[in-house]
Design a protein around this motif. Sequence first.
Motif, short mmCIF file in Angstrom:
data_model
loop_
_atom_site.label_atom_id
_atom_site.label_comp_id
_atom_site.label_asym_id
_atom_site.label_seq_id
_atom_site.Cartn_x
_atom_site.Cartn_y
_atom_site.Cartn_z
N ASN A 373 0.83 -1.21 0.00
CA ASN A 373 0.00 0.00 0.00
C ASN A 373 0.87 1.26 0.00
N GLU A 374 0.22 2.40 -0.18
CA GLU A 374 0.96 3.66 -0.33
C GLU A 374 1.80 3.98 0.90
N HIS A 375 1.27 3.71 2.08
CA HIS A 375 2.03 3.98 3.30
C HIS A 375 3.32 3.19 3.32
N ARG A 376 3.24 1.91 2.98
CA ARG A 376 4.43 1.04 2.98
C ARG A 376 5.41 1.46 1.88
N ILE A 377 4.89 1.92 0.75
CA ILE A 377 5.78 2.37 -0.33
C ILE A 377 6.52 3.63 0.10
N ARG A 378 5.83 4.54 0.79
CA ARG A 378 6.52 5.73 1.32
C ARG A 378 7.61 5.33 2.30
N GLN A 379 7.28 4.36 3.14
CA GLN A 379 8.26 3.85 4.10
C GLN A 379 9.46 3.26 3.36
N ALA A 380 9.18 2.54 2.27
CA ALA A 380 10.25 1.93 1.48
C ALA A 380 11.16 3.00 0.88
N THR A 381 10.58 4.06 0.32
CA THR A 381 11.41 5.10 -0.31
C THR A 381 12.24 5.86 0.72
N ARG A 382 11.73 6.00 1.94
CA ARG A 382 12.53 6.63 2.99
C ARG A 382 13.75 5.76 3.32
N GLY A 383 13.51 4.44 3.38
CA GLY A 383 14.62 3.53 3.62
C GLY A 383 15.63 3.55 2.47
N ILE A 384 15.13 3.63 1.25
CA ILE A 384 16.00 3.67 0.08
C ILE A 384 16.82 4.97 0.10
N LYS A 385 16.20 6.07 0.47
CA LYS A 385 16.93 7.34 0.53
C LYS A 385 18.11 7.26 1.50
N LYS A 386 17.86 6.67 2.67
CA LYS A 386 18.94 6.50 3.65
C LYS A 386 20.04 5.61 3.09
N ALA A 387 19.64 4.53 2.41
CA ALA A 387 20.63 3.59 1.86
C ALA A 387 21.47 4.25 0.77
N LEU A 388 20.84 5.05 -0.09
CA LEU A 388 21.57 5.72 -1.16
C LEU A 388 22.52 6.78 -0.59
N ASN A 389 22.06 7.49 0.41
CA ASN A 389 22.93 8.49 1.04
C ASN A 389 24.12 7.85 1.73
N LYS A 390 23.86 6.72 2.37
CA LYS A 390 24.94 6.00 3.04
C LYS A 390 25.96 5.50 2.04
N GLY A 391 25.46 5.00 0.92
CA GLY A 391 26.36 4.46 -0.10
C GLY A 391 27.21 5.54 -0.73
#
Length: 391
Positions: A373-391
């Motif tokens: 659902n949209e809430h989980r997708i938003r949660q996913a993109t926040r996690g992806i943002k952190k991962a990309l910044n870390k990388g």
Amino acid sequence: MYEFKRIKRLPPYVFAIVNQLKMDARRKGEDIIDLGMGNPDMPTPQHIIDKLIEAAQNPKNHRYSASKGITQLRLAICEWYKRRFDVELDHETEAVVTIGSKEGLSHLAYAMIEPGDLVLTPAPAYPIHPYSFILAGGDVRSIPIDKDTDFFKGMEDVFRTAWPRPKILLINFPHNPTTACTDLGFFQRVVDFAKENGIIVLHDFAYADLAFDGYKPPSFLQVKGAKDVGVEFFSLTKSYSMAGWRVGFCVGNSEIVGALTKIKSYLDYGMFQPIQIASIIALRGPQDCVQEIARTYQCRRNVLIKGLRSAGWVVEPPKATMFVWARIPEPFRKMESLEFAKYLIKEAGVAVSPGIGFGPAGEGFVRFALVENEHRIRQATRGIKKALNKG
């Protein structure tokens, strides 16, 4: 100790690696958002479920069914094609019900292919598209499908240089995994090419209803002469959120449909009859549920694209399917897609499908399935943002 030559032709199943990592993380208590497998999460519409329950309570429906599908379902399929695409079909000779489109496609490959026969498929590709023919003993040549390549020119080039001459062309629009779309003009060129070169066309039309922004995917069979050269597969999986029900069908050229019908008569007795009866209601009943399912996927697409962009990962929004096909961000492109998918599980808590799972042409990409659902997708993109910044 034992040698199974057909099984040896299959490569390692890449998706199993990602799935195992996802399961291992979940066993440790980690919250993994699964955007990997294209497994619809929305419930089947209630009126279809109600019909299944009603039909299942009738003992007459507990007996063997018909391998080619009960008559009323084949009639409903032909009516659906007439309403949707103004295509006339004979329910006796030009339509056969399949236990999901994968079953139909793989059994048709066994019916049509001799050892050494050559088949053309897109690259990257949904695995069953090339491997149904490989398992049947055929050989496969790939045609690149991406925004920088003329697919039709690629097809002509392969046909001109290949020997033996290709027997079958399999196409899939809207395309899984790349989400590429096409129009009737393209299908007309395919039909003309097939007639000129004596090639059979199989079109997988699984995402006929999952289209966005006003785009309406055409049916291959809408083109004049299409039934002379090929068939089209459709599945109720995506349009009606009926993945586990395993209902599909093949329609078009009577000789090809007849070949599939005959081989199925030796291999199965058809699906549980109440499922077929409920599928009639799906095709003949109200279609607002289909439109609502498509709108839901479009909203999820928008949320994912926006979230990825906020993370600095710019991806073109697809016009159709339930997927987003994304080139790996520039700073991570030295990683192979499987390693990048592993990285996202570990650092973002998100599972995606690595592009290499769709063949070598998929390397450098990952596929997101819009199955949260949209809430989980938003949660996913926040996690992806952190991962990309870390990388």
